[in-house]
Design an enzyme around this catalytic site. Sequence first.
Site, PDB file in Angstrom:
ATOM      1  N   ARG A 150       0.829  -1.222   0.000  1.00  0.00           N
ATOM      2  CA  ARG A 150       0.000   0.000   0.000  1.00  0.00           C
ATOM      3  C   ARG A 150       0.854   1.258   0.000  1.00  0.00           C
ATOM      4  O   ARG A 150       0.425   2.314  -0.454  1.00  0.00           O
ATOM      5  CB  ARG A 150      -0.978  -0.028   1.182  1.00  0.00           C
ATOM      6  CG  ARG A 150      -2.205  -0.867   0.858  1.00  0.00           C
ATOM      7  CD  ARG A 150      -2.913  -1.333   2.090  1.00  0.00           C
ATOM      8  NE  ARG A 150      -2.236  -2.493   2.662  1.00  0.00           N
ATOM      9  CZ  ARG A 150      -2.531  -3.046   3.797  1.00  0.00           C
ATOM     10  NH1 ARG A 150      -3.498  -2.550   4.522  1.00  0.00           N
ATOM     11  NH2 ARG A 150      -1.863  -4.096   4.237  1.00  0.00           N
ATOM     12  N   GLU A 209       5.075 -11.441  14.373  1.00  0.00           N
ATOM     13  CA  GLU A 209       4.539 -12.107  15.568  1.00  0.00           C
ATOM     14  C   GLU A 209       5.084 -13.546  15.645  1.00  0.00           C
ATOM     15  O   GLU A 209       5.485 -14.012  16.695  1.00  0.00           O
ATOM     16  CB  GLU A 209       3.017 -12.096  15.491  1.00  0.00           C
ATOM     17  CG  GLU A 209       2.353 -12.368  16.819  1.00  0.00           C
ATOM     18  CD  GLU A 209       0.843 -12.261  16.712  1.00  0.00           C
ATOM     19  OE1 GLU A 209       0.339 -11.695  15.728  1.00  0.00           O
ATOM     20  OE2 GLU A 209       0.182 -12.766  17.641  1.00  0.00           O
TER      21      GLU A 209
HETATM   22  P1  AMP Z   1       3.928  -2.856  11.974  1.00  0.00           P
HETATM   23  O1  AMP Z   1       5.205  -3.380  11.392  1.00  0.00           O
HETATM   24  O2  AMP Z   1       3.454  -3.654  13.153  1.00  0.00           O
HETATM   25  O3  AMP Z   1       3.992  -1.377  12.258  1.00  0.00           O
HETATM   26  O4  AMP Z   1       2.796  -3.077  10.856  1.00  0.00           O
HETATM   27  C1  AMP Z   1       2.682  -2.208   9.786  1.00  0.00           C
HETATM   28  C2  AMP Z   1       2.334  -2.904   8.509  1.00  0.00           C
HETATM   29  O5  AMP Z   1       1.338  -3.917   8.698  1.00  0.00           O
HETATM   30  C3  AMP Z   1       1.760  -1.900   7.526  1.00  0.00           C
HETATM   31  O6  AMP Z   1       2.359  -2.152   6.250  1.00  0.00           O
HETATM   32  C4  AMP Z   1       0.284  -2.160   7.517  1.00  0.00           C
HETATM   33  O7  AMP Z   1      -0.217  -2.128   6.209  1.00  0.00           O
HETATM   34  C5  AMP Z   1       0.079  -3.537   8.152  1.00  0.00           C
HETATM   35  N1  AMP Z   1      -0.875  -3.517   9.293  1.00  0.00           N
HETATM   36  C6  AMP Z   1      -0.587  -3.768  10.595  1.00  0.00           C
HETATM   37  N2  AMP Z   1      -1.680  -3.711  11.379  1.00  0.00           N
HETATM   38  C7  AMP Z   1      -2.705  -3.391  10.549  1.00  0.00           C
HETATM   39  C8  AMP Z   1      -4.115  -3.155  10.749  1.00  0.00           C
HETATM   40  N3  AMP Z   1      -4.706  -3.243  11.968  1.00  0.00           N
HETATM   41  N4  AMP Z   1      -4.869  -2.841   9.673  1.00  0.00           N
HETATM   42  C9  AMP Z   1      -4.297  -2.747   8.448  1.00  0.00           C
HETATM   43  N5  AMP Z   1      -3.003  -2.957   8.182  1.00  0.00           N
HETATM   44  C10 AMP Z   1      -2.190  -3.277   9.211  1.00  0.00           C
END
Ligand code: AMP
Length: 181
Positions: free
Chosen positions: A64, A101
């Site tokens: 995205r 995770e």
């Molecule tokens: P993080 O590495 O945990 O900050 O996760 C960020 C990435 O995961 C981004 O590229 C988001 O598109 C996706 N992502 C994580 N959580 C969500 C959520 N609740 N809704 C949509 N996309 C998410």
Amino acid sequence: MNLSADFDLKDLVRTIPDYPKPGIMFRDITTLLGHATGFKACVEQLVRPFTNRRVQSVAGIEARGFILGGAAADRLHCGFVPIRKKGKLPAKAIGQDYELEYGIDVIEIHEDAISAGEPVLLVDDLIATGGTAEAAVKLLRKLNADVVGATFVIDLPDLGGSTRLAGLGIECHSLMSFAGD
Ligand code: AMP
């Protein structure tokens, strides 16, 4: 955040409970991207803190971040650099791993995509734990980029990602936040 009398940008984000697995509230931006005025306003706001700064490239994180980052680069009159999942880039690339995770993932960038000292803006749709964005910052810094900031549509502040980026010395902006995860 009211952009006009007509709509609120946050209302254009659709929430899908329990996707892709139970307990996750998935923040779906396809509804925002599909709204012509909303998409335009979203891109304008993503770049606004950086319009008077020197930015030579926008780096977007698959997938995205490509849609938003491409539009942001056009707005800022600069180039776009893709940060992709491992094995997708055709030329010589360098990688950075980060924890999921369950397990480890790797993102990559072409090794010649950025010159040393180049001011780069990082773009993605959402920051949650900040693991992906932190890996992207590390990757850009391996190429000696000057990461001038990071900009996201959505912050999930309870998951700590924006604080984590601040700890790396990165100026972090988002257009809206959702409580919880
Ligand atoms: P993080 O590495 O945990 O900050 O996760 C960020 C990435 O995961 C981004 O590229 C988001 O598109 C996706 N992502 C994580 N959580 C969500 C959520 N609740 N809704 C949509 N996309 C998410």
